[in-house]
Write an enzyme that holds these catalytic residues in place. Structure first.
Site, PDB file in Angstrom:
ATOM      1  N   HIS A  88     -77.764 -47.964  88.632  1.00 40.30           N
ATOM      2  CA  HIS A  88     -77.081 -47.404  87.465  1.00 40.30           C
ATOM      3  C   HIS A  88     -77.168 -45.884  87.474  1.00 40.30           C
ATOM      4  O   HIS A  88     -77.957 -45.307  88.219  1.00 40.30           O
ATOM      5  CB  HIS A  88     -77.700 -47.943  86.172  1.00 40.30           C
ATOM      6  N   HIS A  95     -77.404 -39.386  88.979  1.00 35.81           N
ATOM      7  CA  HIS A  95     -77.924 -39.982  90.212  1.00 35.81           C
ATOM      8  C   HIS A  95     -78.129 -41.482  90.060  1.00 35.81           C
ATOM      9  O   HIS A  95     -78.210 -41.996  88.951  1.00 35.81           O
ATOM     10  CB  HIS A  95     -79.254 -39.323  90.587  1.00 35.81           C
TER      11      HIS A  95
END
Length: 172
Positions: free
Chosen positions: A115, A34
């Site tokens: 990220h 995620h």
């Protein structure tokens, strides 16, 4: 209860990323790959109801966008976390910033860096080996994003979807 707000990449991208996470991320079984929009925070039922209304408004005003993931990077020396860098685009920063203001609790620990974590909690030797190996790989993903998700943490530390918010959809 403990909540967080994330974007999940598509299933094919998650499968590719999980090939790395399975080996190097002890949180592999707790949450799918995620991009965090808002790190974990605590809220009671009344607070979360207000936040859900706010998230519906945010989703209504947001258009789908594309993310590009194109290299391996690290948060060293702060932590031995290795991640896939998501190209910083205004849409991600706007969403993350919106979720630090208004009715949302302000709980951002670090500057926002989009990220996807692939390795964490590594010893220094493991970190050096894994980062050296992964940084030589040519990693390229492009993925269309059309929603974000409110997650909650179960008693066994697993994160699960509480509600999803589709961009541009009129919520009643």
């Amino acid at each position: 209860m403990r909540y967080g707000i994330v974007i999940f990449p598509s299933k094919p991208v998650q499968d590719e990323i999980n090939a790395y996470r399975k080996r190097y991320d002890p949180h592999y079984s707790l949450i799918p790959p995620h991009v965090t929009l808002k790190e974990a925070f605590d809220a009671d039922d009344e607070e979360i109801d207000k936040l859900i209304t706010e998230m519906k408004h945010i989703a209504n005003k947001t258009d789908p966008f594309t993310i590009n993931v194109n290299k391996v990077s690290t948060f060293a020396p702060v932590t031995n976390t290795i991640y896939l860098k998501v190209e910083p685009i205004q849409e991600l920063f706007d969403l993350a910033e919106t979720m630090q203001s208004g009715k949302f609790p302000e709980n951002q620990t670090y500057s926002y860096v989009p990220h996807i974590t692939i390795a964490q909690k590594l010893s220094q030797d493991e970190y050096s080996d894994v980062y050296g190996s992964l940084s030589m790989k040519n990693i390229q993903f492009e993925d269309k994003i059309d929603r974000f998700h409110l997650l909650y943490q179960l008693d066994n530390d697993v994160w699960t979807v509480y509600e999803s918010f589709v961009f541009g959809k009129e919520y009643v």
